[in-house]
Design a protein around this motif. Structure first.
Motif, short mmCIF file in Angstrom:
data_model
loop_
_atom_site.label_atom_id
_atom_site.label_comp_id
_atom_site.label_asym_id
_atom_site.label_seq_id
_atom_site.Cartn_x
_atom_site.Cartn_y
_atom_site.Cartn_z
N ARG A 2 -33.36 45.09 23.51
CA ARG A 2 -33.02 46.47 23.87
C ARG A 2 -31.79 46.43 24.74
NH1 ARG A 2 -37.09 46.71 27.44
NH2 ARG A 2 -37.07 44.46 27.11
N GLU A 21 -42.66 48.60 25.07
CA GLU A 21 -43.15 47.32 24.60
C GLU A 21 -44.20 47.55 23.50
OE1 GLU A 21 -43.41 44.28 27.52
OE2 GLU A 21 -41.28 44.81 27.48
N VAL A 22 -44.96 48.61 23.64
CA VAL A 22 -45.95 48.93 22.61
C VAL A 22 -45.22 49.15 21.30
CG1 VAL A 22 -47.59 50.65 21.81
CG2 VAL A 22 -47.64 49.87 24.20
N ASP A 24 -42.29 48.10 20.41
CA ASP A 24 -41.73 46.82 19.96
C ASP A 24 -42.77 46.02 19.20
OD1 ASP A 24 -39.42 47.46 21.12
OD2 ASP A 24 -39.50 45.97 22.74
N GLU A 25 -43.96 46.01 19.79
CA GLU A 25 -45.01 45.20 19.19
C GLU A 25 -45.39 45.73 17.81
OE1 GLU A 25 -48.52 44.94 21.59
OE2 GLU A 25 -49.21 43.16 20.51
N ASP A 27 -43.55 47.66 15.86
CA ASP A 27 -42.41 47.46 14.95
C ASP A 27 -42.44 46.06 14.35
OD1 ASP A 27 -41.40 49.92 15.33
OD2 ASP A 27 -39.84 49.32 16.78
N PHE A 28 -42.71 45.11 15.23
CA PHE A 28 -42.76 43.73 14.79
C PHE A 28 -43.82 43.55 13.71
CE2 PHE A 28 -44.89 39.61 15.27
CZ PHE A 28 -43.84 38.77 14.94
N HIS A 29 -44.96 44.19 13.96
CA HIS A 29 -46.06 44.08 13.01
C HIS A 29 -45.64 44.59 11.63
CE1 HIS A 29 -50.47 43.89 12.23
NE2 HIS A 29 -50.12 44.74 11.26
N ARG A 60 -51.35 57.94 16.29
CA ARG A 60 -52.66 57.91 16.92
C ARG A 60 -52.90 56.54 17.58
NH1 ARG A 60 -57.43 56.27 15.66
NH2 ARG A 60 -56.79 55.64 13.57
N ILE A 61 -52.53 55.49 16.84
CA ILE A 61 -52.74 54.14 17.38
C ILE A 61 -51.95 53.97 18.67
CG2 ILE A 61 -52.33 51.69 16.97
CD1 ILE A 61 -52.77 52.24 13.99
N THR A 64 -53.53 55.68 21.52
CA THR A 64 -54.69 54.94 22.01
C THR A 64 -54.23 53.77 22.89
OG1 THR A 64 -55.70 55.40 19.89
CG2 THR A 64 -56.83 53.82 21.32
N LEU A 65 -53.22 53.04 22.37
CA LEU A 65 -52.75 51.86 23.12
C LEU A 65 -52.18 52.27 24.46
CD1 LEU A 65 -51.11 49.70 20.32
CD2 LEU A 65 -53.44 49.61 21.23
N ILE A 68 -54.90 52.94 26.90
CA ILE A 68 -55.51 51.70 27.44
C ILE A 68 -54.55 51.07 28.46
CG2 ILE A 68 -56.32 49.40 26.87
CD1 ILE A 68 -56.95 50.49 24.06
N GLU A 69 -53.26 51.02 28.05
CA GLU A 69 -52.26 50.40 28.91
C GLU A 69 -52.18 51.08 30.26
OE1 GLU A 69 -49.39 47.65 28.55
OE2 GLU A 69 -51.55 47.39 28.31
N TYR B 55 -55.79 45.09 23.09
CA TYR B 55 -55.46 45.61 24.42
C TYR B 55 -56.68 45.61 25.32
CZ TYR B 55 -50.67 47.06 23.40
OH TYR B 55 -49.35 47.07 23.12
N TRP B 67 -44.33 37.83 26.23
CA TRP B 67 -43.34 37.95 25.15
C TRP B 67 -42.73 36.60 24.87
CZ3 TRP B 67 -42.58 42.19 22.22
CH2 TRP B 67 -43.21 43.36 22.66
N ARG B 74 -37.94 36.29 15.97
CA ARG B 74 -38.00 37.66 16.48
C ARG B 74 -38.79 37.65 17.78
NH1 ARG B 74 -37.72 41.85 16.40
NH2 ARG B 74 -38.74 43.20 14.91
#
Lengths: 904, 113
Positions: A2, A21-22, A24-25, A27-29, A60-61, A64-65, A68-69, B55, B67, B74
């Motif tokens: 970023r 970061e959520v 990012d995670e 997106d990576f998936h 929605r996911i 939720t995340l 929790i975060e 989580y 990370w 990546r």
């Protein structure tokens, strides 16, 4: 990666939310899934769409995340941060232990800076900031007065009627009280002799103005004051030291100047009244002052019988400016109503914290505080710059380590925090070192004896929790200032690249420019500090050379107070004759003289208003203010004051003969301009008969060592009785050696009188705040600060040049291989250093010139030497800078070209 | 399981994640792939339960994340088992196996009396 701005990342790190970061995670998936789908034969476009589809309801996911975060963030932040902090601390300490040289250098640099700042802070705290331990301390105002003779100085010169006038101004003051210093004696009934003690005499409202409750018994009130009740309130300290914390003290009788007083109360611990320099033993109602000093009430109540200052609690909505405006009007009215109040009478008001340590110092203290705060800040800046440079050099050499840590998953914020933590550990170590150093310095300052007019004073200096908190704040700021730059720049490098590159990192132009810029700042700061130190030192030297108007060598001076032994005028005079005879007989004593004033020790015992007989030549209403003292026949000879015209006093000038007076040159000139003064008569205020001028004495210095010439009048002691006197002894040997013999002679001549303030005059000149002391202390202090700044700067310069040489080993080796001589190499490196020092000196001189403008008021006779000092500092610092650049340059010239090039 | 009211499926997901991470630290996608492969795609965990589960596990202190750089260079969030998580995996595995055994026994019991 970023690329949003750093502060945002930093903020996110601190606020622990991780929202992006959520994303990012996730997106990576999606990307991973898309890659796999591509491998199964989807086109990249299809793969991406399919991956997104399979992912489901991303919003929605995500929600939720985030929930929790956030929950976790809130719960975990503190524990998590503490744990991280602990890790950083452990890591930092380990790192610092691994590099003891670096650690010691940085800690001692910062420590010196912090010590200097701490000492200045404690001075500023004592003199300007620390609130009195009383109610509404921020609204306390001190009112005094000034007149033409005093000029810009303010003094405690309010008379009891003026105090009442002021206290009636309820539109300005909620509550107000007059207060004055009273030197006297305290004696427990049954004790052989009394002890000298300082009291504050105050009007009945004093304790209600301050809102100080009694720790025991009660405080005196308006009724006590009105009834002139002989009651005494002891300070907690006097109660403990003089009365052994006697629990039955309230109700006991003690003798104050031989009069019985009832102890009615004790103040709370820590309260010493509103006078800062004096160690006060207790408080008495102002109403008893006339009887304590044997003055008729009518005299004490005269409008010009000024000796009080007013301490008042201002009405909340009245500013100090409002009060000053109102007082200007009031001064004008008083002056027109009572011409005898004094020429140019004006009331002056200051917030209480600006009127320390005494009303007379009101303006100077703030000024001095500001100047020293600036000096301390500059030294602190130099220290911080040094630390920054050291840390920068170290940070560059450990970029690999940082890169590895980042590759292992540490975020940039984390690295910055870790580096900052290290710097803060260094700063805290430096605080410990600096605090210790400051304690030593302040201990040294406090051990310098202070006395004034025969009264012992206290510095009121100390390292308390307030100074500590300020020092901690300064330390943390310094730590962050010194550490944030290196931390950011060290973590900013493209770290992954560094790992591969290996060894030779950090020669980037930017890093070097930063370090060079810092050195320039350092050099400039130390030029400013050095020039100020130079000016203070020159000023102190000038003061030492000042002509006091007396021969101060081989003189011993001591005080005696006949009122402490309950002597009346007749027995006091007899005792003085006996004592004089006994002391004169001591071997080594050349002559002996009585006086009520001794230059600088107690400049004057009287102040006279005199009607000039030459109209139109003097001030508006034709009066001249004379300071004065009462002296014995041998005074002028003993002191070494030349009588220029006429004669000195003789034994014949006693109370049975006509009144005589000796004027100094200025008084003669003011009273009888252009005419001979000898044989003329003057009428001194407070004296009922005309006095004949029998002599003119040479001008001297009287009150303070750096004063403007004063008009002064001497009156023979036999014609004007005062119980508190000084005995001055001219000796043929070292005066301090004679002290035991003189004391013995006095005791043999009179058992009741106890000498106080027995000191050689030269020593007195050194220790009195009106003498050389202040100049000395200031000069010493400024020189120490100056030296610290220079050492720090030279170390800084040396460090930067050494570092740059070590980074350029290969380049230098190459140049030498290509034929550059040792000398060329040395010259080019020294030139680098000279360039930095030159720019710094130039900038510093500009700053120094600006600062000396501000210093002008605090200095004596340094003005003419400004140029010389500037030149000396510039040349001296320049030369020192060249040496500290030459050393690493020599090392560079010894580089083996072959080895240097191979080391690639 | 500490909380018996947790739906069986969700508990199963947690257990599978812990088991996946016991093999090696990996990112969310890696966990998902491992589960698919290890169960022969019989059990498929969708993202909507995988990530919240990850989580929550981290929240409970059984996994930790950091990370790092993925196999294809990546930046990815890697999860690893904490010592507490390893312990939890042991306990839960044992309980699940007992449960499964009991279920098996029950389901295998003769249906005619």
């Amino acid at each position: 990666m970023r690329d949003d701005p750093l502060w945002q990342r930093y903020w996110r790190y601190l606020s622990a939310r991780f929202r992006p970061e959520v994303d990012d995670e996730l997106d990576f998936h999606v990307e991973m899934r898309a890659k796999e789908l591509e491998r199964q034969g989807f086109t990249p476009d299809q793969a991406r769409r399919e991956a997104v589809r399979r992912f489901g309801d991303r919003r929605r996911i995500r929600a939720t995340l985030h929930r929790i975060e956030e929950k976790r963030g809130r719960r975990m932040t503190l524990a998590f941060r503490l744990q991280e902090l602990w890790q950083d601390v452990r890591y930092g300490v380990r790192g610092l232990l691994k590099r003891p040289g670096f650690t010691v250098m940085t800690v001692s640099s910062l420590g010196l800076g912090i010590a200097a700042a701490t000492v200045v802070l404690s001075l500023i705290d004592a003199f300007l900031l620390r609130p009195l331990p009383v109610r509404h301390a921020d609204r306390l105002v001190v009112v005094g007065s000034s007149n033409r003779a005093l000029g810009q100085m303010a003094a405690q010169l309010l008379s009891p009627p003026t105090v009442r006038d002021l206290a009636d101004r309820t539109d300005l003051f909620e509550d107000a009280a007059g207060v004055t210093i009273l030197a006297g004696a305290i004696r427990v009934p049954g004790a052989e002799s009394g002890e000298r003690a300082i009291f504050l005499a105050a009007t009945g409202t004093y304790f209600s103005v301050l809102g100080v409750p009694a720790a025991r018994g009660r405080m005196f009130t308006l009724a006590d004051d009105r009834d002139r009740a002989r009651v005494l309130v002891l300070t907690d300290k006097a109660w403990r030291t003089r009365f052994g914390a006697d629990p039955g003290i309230v109700g006991r009788t003690v003798l104050v100047n031989t009069l019985p007083f009832e102890v009615i109360g004790v103040t709370p611990p820590g309260f010493h009244g509103t006078e800062h320099l004096f160690q006060v033993s207790g408080f008495v109602p102002a109403g008893v002052v006339p009887s304590l000093e044997n003055t008729p009430v009518e005299v004490a109540e005269r409008i010009d019988a000024g000796r009080y200052s007013l301490i008042a609690r201002r009405v909340a909505h009245r500013s100090i400016g409002d009060i000053r405006a109102a007082l200007t009007l009031m001064s004008a009215r008083l002056e027109s109503e009572y011409p005898e109040i004094g020429d140019g009478f004006r009331l002056v008001a200051y917030p209480e914290s600006r009127a320390r340590p005494a009303l007379a110092a009101a303006n100077g203290t703030v000024m001095a505080g500001v100047v020293f705060a600036v000096l301390a800040l500059l030294v602190l800046l130099t220290a911080a710059v040094n630390a920054t440079n050291l840390i920068l050099s170290r940070a560059t050499t450990r970029q690999q380590e940082l890169a590895v840590r980042q590759a292992l998953g540490a975020s940039r914020g984390r690295l910055v925090m870790q580096l900052l933590t290290e710097t803060l550990i260094l700063a805290l170590l430096a605080l410990a070192a600096g605090w210790g150093l400051a304690a030593v310095a302040i201990g040294g300052l406090r051990s310098i004896p202070l006395s004034f007019g025969g009264m012992t004073m206290s510095w009121g200096l100390g390292l308390d929790h307030r100074v500590f908190l300020m020092a901690v704040a300064v330390t943390l700021c310094t730590g962050v200032v010194a550490g944030i730059g290196p931390a950011l720049s060290a973590s900013a490098f493209a770290l992954q690249a560094r790992i591969r590159e290996g060894g030779r990192a950090g020669t980037s132009g930017r890093g070097r420019r930063i370090r060079s810029g810092l050195v320039v700042v350092q050099v400039a700061a130390s030029v400013v500090v050095l020039v100020s130190a130079g000016l203070f030192v020159v000023s102190a030297k000038q003061v030492e050379k000042v002509d006091l108007g007396i021969r101060s060598d081989h003189l011993l001076s001591l005080g005696l107070d006949a009122s402490l032994a309950r002597y009346d005028r007749a027995s006091a005079t007899e005792a003085m004759v006996r004592i004089e005879r006994a002391v004169a007989a001591v071997p080594g004593v050349q002559s002996v003289a009585w006086s009520t004033a001794v230059p600088i020790k107690k400049g004057a015992s009287d102040m006279f208003e005199v009607q000039s007989e030459v109209a139109g030549q003097t001030s508006r209403d034709g009066t001249v203010t004379l300071f004065g003292g009462t002296v014995g026949p041998s005074y002028f000879e003993t002191m070494g004051i030349p009588i220029l015209e006429g004669r000195a006093f003789t034994e014949a000038d006693d109370s049975t003969r006509k009144g005589v007076v000796i004027l100094n040159q200025l008084a003669a000139e003011r009273l009888f301009p252009g005419q001979p003064a000898l044989g003329r008569t003057v009428r001194l205020s407070g004296s009922d008969r005309p006095l004949e001028v029998v002599g003119v004495a040479r001008n001297g210095l009287y009150m303070i060592i750096a004063e403007a010439p004063r008009a002064y009048a001497y009156v023979p002691m036999a014609q004007r009785y005062q119980p508190a006197v000084y005995l001055t002894v001219r000796t043929t040997t070292e005066p301090n050696d004679l002290i035991p013999a003189v004391r013995k002679a006095i005791q043999a001549a009179d058992r009741q009188l106890v000498p106080f303030d027995v000191q050689s005059v030269d020593e007195m000149l050194e220790t009195s705040p009106n003498g050389m002391l202040v100049f000395r202390v200031v000069a010493t202090f400024a020189s120490v600060i100056g030296m610290v700044a220079v050492v720090l700067t030279l170390v800084g310069l040396y460090g930067v040049i050494s570092y740059s040489v070590s980074q350029r080993t290969q380049e230098i080796g190459l140049r030498m291989a290509l034929g550059a001589s040792d000398r060329t190499v040395v010259r080019s490196i020294v030139a680098d250093g000279a360039r930095l020092a030159g720019i710094g000196i130039g900038l510093g001189l500009v700053g120094a010139i600006l600062l000396t403008r501000a210093l002008a008021n605090l200095l004596v006779g340094a003005r003419s030497l400004d140029g010389v000092i500037l030149a000396l500092v510039a040349v001296g610092l320049g030369a020192a800078a060249l040496v500290s650049a030459y050393l690493p340059a020599r090392r560079a010239a010894r580089i083996d070209p072959v080895a240097a090039i191979r080391s690639t | 399981m500490a909380d018996h009211s947790v739906p069986v499926l969700k508990g199963t997901v947690d257990l599978l994640i812990l088991r996946a991470l016991a093999v090696q630290p990996t990112h969310g996608y890696g966990v998902m792939r491992w589960i698919e492969e290890a169960t022969g795609s019989v059990i498929q965990v969708d993202e909507g339960s995988l990530y919240p589960a990850l989580y929550r596990l981290e929240d409970r202190g059984w996994v930790s994340s950091d990370w790092g750089v993925s196999e294809n260079n990546r930046r990815a969030r890697f999860y690893r088992l904490t010592p507490a998580g390893r312990n939890q995996l042991k306990v839960e595995s044992r309980e699940f196996l007992r449960f499964a055994e009991a279920m098996y026994q029950a389901l295998q019991a003769p249906t005619t009396g």
